[in-house]
Design a protein around this motif. Structure first.
Motif, PDB file in Angstrom:
ATOM      1  N   ALA A   1      11.727  -2.753 -16.606  1.00 53.80           N
ATOM      2  CA  ALA A   1      10.824  -1.709 -16.144  1.00 53.80           C
ATOM      3  C   ALA A   1       9.383  -2.195 -16.138  1.00 53.80           C
ATOM      4  CB  ALA A   1      10.953  -0.475 -17.025  1.00 53.80           C
ATOM      5  N   ALA A   2       8.989  -2.937 -17.162  1.00 56.69           N
ATOM      6  CA  ALA A   2       7.619  -3.450 -17.237  1.00 56.69           C
ATOM      7  C   ALA A   2       7.345  -4.426 -16.106  1.00 56.69           C
ATOM      8  CB  ALA A   2       7.387  -4.126 -18.591  1.00 56.69           C
ATOM      9  N   ALA A   3       8.299  -5.329 -15.833  1.00 57.93           N
ATOM     10  CA  ALA A   3       8.120  -6.300 -14.752  1.00 57.93           C
ATOM     11  C   ALA A   3       7.985  -5.595 -13.406  1.00 57.93           C
ATOM     12  CB  ALA A   3       9.297  -7.276 -14.724  1.00 57.93           C
ATOM     13  N   ALA A   4       8.850  -4.596 -13.165  1.00 60.24           N
ATOM     14  CA  ALA A   4       8.781  -3.845 -11.912  1.00 60.24           C
ATOM     15  C   ALA A   4       7.460  -3.113 -11.784  1.00 60.24           C
ATOM     16  CB  ALA A   4       9.948  -2.859 -11.839  1.00 60.24           C
ATOM     17  N   ALA A   5       7.010  -2.473 -12.856  1.00 60.27           N
ATOM     18  CA  ALA A   5       5.759  -1.711 -12.820  1.00 60.27           C
ATOM     19  C   ALA A   5       4.569  -2.613 -12.542  1.00 60.27           C
ATOM     20  CB  ALA A   5       5.565  -0.963 -14.136  1.00 60.27           C
ATOM     21  N   VAL A   6       4.549  -3.779 -13.158  1.00 63.34           N
ATOM     22  CA  VAL A   6       3.431  -4.711 -12.936  1.00 63.34           C
ATOM     23  C   VAL A   6       3.403  -5.195 -11.494  1.00 63.34           C
ATOM     24  CG1 VAL A   6       2.574  -7.020 -13.494  1.00 63.34           C
ATOM     25  CG2 VAL A   6       3.212  -5.462 -15.332  1.00 63.34           C
ATOM     26  N   LEU A   7       4.568  -5.549 -10.953  1.00 71.94           N
ATOM     27  CA  LEU A   7       4.630  -6.002  -9.561  1.00 71.94           C
ATOM     28  C   LEU A   7       4.163  -4.914  -8.603  1.00 71.94           C
ATOM     29  CD1 LEU A   7       8.038  -7.936  -9.443  1.00 71.94           C
ATOM     30  CD2 LEU A   7       5.751  -8.913  -9.252  1.00 71.94           C
ATOM     31  N   LEU A   8       4.652  -3.708  -8.804  1.00 76.11           N
ATOM     32  CA  LEU A   8       4.292  -2.600  -7.925  1.00 76.11           C
ATOM     33  C   LEU A   8       2.803  -2.270  -8.040  1.00 76.11           C
ATOM     34  CD1 LEU A   8       7.409  -0.412  -8.608  1.00 76.11           C
ATOM     35  CD2 LEU A   8       6.766  -1.283  -6.375  1.00 76.11           C
ATOM     36  N   THR A   9       2.291  -2.293  -9.254  1.00 78.19           N
ATOM     37  CA  THR A   9       0.876  -1.992  -9.457  1.00 78.19           C
ATOM     38  C   THR A   9      -0.011  -3.025  -8.804  1.00 78.19           C
ATOM     39  OG1 THR A   9       1.391  -0.909 -11.565  1.00 78.19           O
ATOM     40  CG2 THR A   9      -0.887  -1.564 -11.202  1.00 78.19           C
TER      41      THR A   9
ATOM     42  N   ALA B   1       0.821  -1.211   0.000  1.00 76.84           N
ATOM     43  CA  ALA B   1       0.000   0.000   0.000  1.00 76.84           C
ATOM     44  C   ALA B   1       0.853   1.258   0.000  1.00 76.84           C
ATOM     45  CB  ALA B   1      -0.930  -0.002   1.215  1.00 76.84           C
ATOM     46  N   VAL B   2       1.968   1.235   0.723  1.00 71.96           N
ATOM     47  CA  VAL B   2       2.793   2.440   0.868  1.00 71.96           C
ATOM     48  C   VAL B   2       3.834   2.551  -0.240  1.00 71.96           C
ATOM     49  CG1 VAL B   2       4.399   3.669   2.367  1.00 71.96           C
ATOM     50  CG2 VAL B   2       2.446   2.457   3.352  1.00 71.96           C
ATOM     51  N   LEU B   3       4.514   1.460  -0.544  1.00 71.84           N
ATOM     52  CA  LEU B   3       5.615   1.518  -1.506  1.00 71.84           C
ATOM     53  C   LEU B   3       5.113   1.931  -2.889  1.00 71.84           C
ATOM     54  CD1 LEU B   3       8.608   1.036  -1.129  1.00 71.84           C
ATOM     55  CD2 LEU B   3       8.309  -1.259  -2.050  1.00 71.84           C
ATOM     56  N   GLY B   4       4.098   1.239  -3.356  1.00 72.20           N
ATOM     57  CA  GLY B   4       3.395   1.649  -4.559  1.00 72.20           C
ATOM     58  C   GLY B   4       4.251   1.829  -5.795  1.00 72.20           C
ATOM     59  N   THR B   5       3.614   2.331  -6.826  1.00 71.97           N
ATOM     60  CA  THR B   5       4.288   2.550  -8.098  1.00 71.97           C
ATOM     61  C   THR B   5       5.241   3.734  -8.042  1.00 71.97           C
ATOM     62  OG1 THR B   5       2.394   3.858  -8.793  1.00 71.97           O
ATOM     63  CG2 THR B   5       2.412   1.559  -9.460  1.00 71.97           C
ATOM     64  N   GLY B   6       5.175   4.525  -6.988  1.00 73.45           N
ATOM     65  CA  GLY B   6       6.018   5.703  -6.882  1.00 73.45           C
ATOM     66  C   GLY B   6       7.500   5.402  -6.873  1.00 73.45           C
ATOM     67  N   VAL B   7       7.874   4.193  -6.470  1.00 68.36           N
ATOM     68  CA  VAL B   7       9.291   3.868  -6.375  1.00 68.36           C
ATOM     69  C   VAL B   7       9.961   3.913  -7.749  1.00 68.36           C
ATOM     70  CG1 VAL B   7       9.101   1.356  -6.666  1.00 68.36           C
ATOM     71  CG2 VAL B   7      10.922   2.308  -5.254  1.00 68.36           C
TER      72      VAL B   7
END
Length: 421
Positions: free
Chosen positions: A267-275, A13-19
């Motif tokens: 980048a895509a893998a990271a974005a999907v995980l974070l999302t 909830a906190v880490l989010g896509t902002g990282v």
């Protein structure tokens, strides 16, 4: 729900896509001095996280912040804060999903169509995961958190050997005053400590487990954020800039430097995980809150099924999912960017933090109350930073007040009719 699962939900909830984007945005605003802004937000997160953990431990209920507001200020305040959180999720979810979808489109091609299709699939996946209940969503979140932590640790550890201290000079190229605007940018990356309070009753021992889960999440989030921020500034240096859309992919660049490989795929893998992690945590909390609001009369009663500890609030979840789908369709039809959605959502959360912290000041005692006062002051500052986007929250608050007034009038009429008959 176990302590590790609860910690994973908070981390998501906190880490989010902002990282992915925040290190570039903050550095663009204040240069290397943005590291001070990161430290400030970490420090401010301590009283805010501790306050909501203390409230959840003392009053474990699926209503979360709405329950605390009701205990402190009455049913109208509970309705206002409950609506602010519940209806913020369908607005914010498409923004988060589109952020992940954009990275997939960058890796696979297809442009806007790929972005929208990916966003829809991400929202569908999170809805399906939460239909299985908090145990399923908690396990899903635990797996996502483990993968995410491994990814961020790998990026930091492998990139730091390439650090160059010369990248710290000049330390404040835009002046020391720029640290303030950088803090304002980073606020969005530290929101979310209230999201898991609606799931407090689903812990085995809320009074013990929730504070532990929050403490673990706080340490993990602080270490990961500071690590990525430091590595981004020291390794990427002047190359750490935001793109034309206000984002950037410093995490992908760090991984490319540290371990090599295709930047866009990483980048895509990271974005999907974070999302997935962010949306899963918020969908779980919002679904429980909606059921509690239906139970307490702040929303239609048929939403109330699933409010009990351990129960699955499927009706409330499906409402959130349906409203989120409508928001995504509107975005696709109008071409609205994600920035407006993010700021409108954050404006809603400002009121949640403000009322929740104020309730904590009234309900808690001792050291917990001192931390609540600090959290309240921080929330007031957040409201100032948010600016006119808070107006969207006021519209929702007005809707909550009108609904509760009509419900009260209907109950009075029913009572009079019952007496007459």
């Amino acid at each position: 729900m176990t302590v590790p699962q609860g910690a994973a939900l908070s981390i998501g909830a906190v880490l989010g896509t902002g990282v992915i984007a925040l290190p570039a945005l903050a550095a663009q605003t204040a240069g290397p001095a943005s590291l001070i802004a990161w430290g400030v937000l970490v420090v401010l997160s301590v009283p805010l996280a501790a306050t909501f953990a203390a409230l959840g431990a003392r009053y474990p209920d699926s209503g979360g912040v709405a329950t605390y507001a009701r205990r402190a200020f009455g049913h109208r305040a509970a309705a206002v804060v409950g609506w602010s959180f519940y209806f913020a999720i369908p607005v914010g979810a498409p923004a988060a999903a589109l952020f992940g979808g954009a990275y997939v489109a960058a890796a696979l091609g297809g442009g806007t169509r790929t972005t929208l299709v990916t966003a829809g699939l991400l929202m569908l996946a999170v809805t399906a995961g939460n239909l299985g209940g908090v145990r399923v969503s908690g396990r899903l979140q635990l797996g996502l958190a483990a993968l995410l932590i491994a990814l961020l640790v790998t990026a930091t550890a492998t990139a730091l050997p390439h650090a160059n201290l010369a990248n710290l000079h000049p330390f404040a190229p835009h002046g020391w005053w720029a640290i303030g605007p950088a803090v304002a940018v980073l606020v969005w990356g530290f929101a979310g400590w209230e999201a898991v309070t609606s799931l407090a009753a689903d812990f085995v021992r809320p009074g013990r487990d929730l504070p532990r889960a929050t403490g673990i999440a706080l340490v993990v989030v602080a270490v990961l954020y500071l690590g990525i921020a430091a590595a981004s500034v020291l390794v990427l240096g002047p190359g750490l800039t935001a793109d034309a859309h206000g984002g950037g992919a410093p995490l992908a660049e760090l991984l490319a430097i540290g371990v090599g490989g295709q930047v866009r795929v990483i980048a895509a893998a990271a974005a999907v995980l974070l999302t997935l992690g962010t949306m899963n945590a918020y969908y779980a909390g919002a679904a429980k809150l909606g059921a509690a609001l239906g139970r307490d009369g702040a929303l239609p009663a048929w939403l109330g099924r699933g409010a009990a500890p351990g129960a699955v609030p499927r009706r409330s979840l499906l409402v959130v999912a349906a409203l989120g789908a409508v928001s995504l369709v509107v975005v696709a039809a109008t071409g609205t960017g994600t920035r407006a959605l993010v700021l409108l959502t954050s404006g809603c959360f400002v009121l949640v933090y403000l009322v929740g912290s104020a309730a904590a000041v009234k309900l808690l005692e001792g050291r917990a109350r001192v931390l609540a006062v600090i959290a309240l002051v921080s929330s007031v500052g957040l409201m100032v930073v948010t600016g006119w986007y808070v107006l969207g929250t006021l519209v929702i608050a007005a809707g909550a007040l009108v609904y509760t007034r009509k419900k009260k009038s209907a109950r009075v009429v029913d009572s009079v009719e019952a007496r007459l008959t």
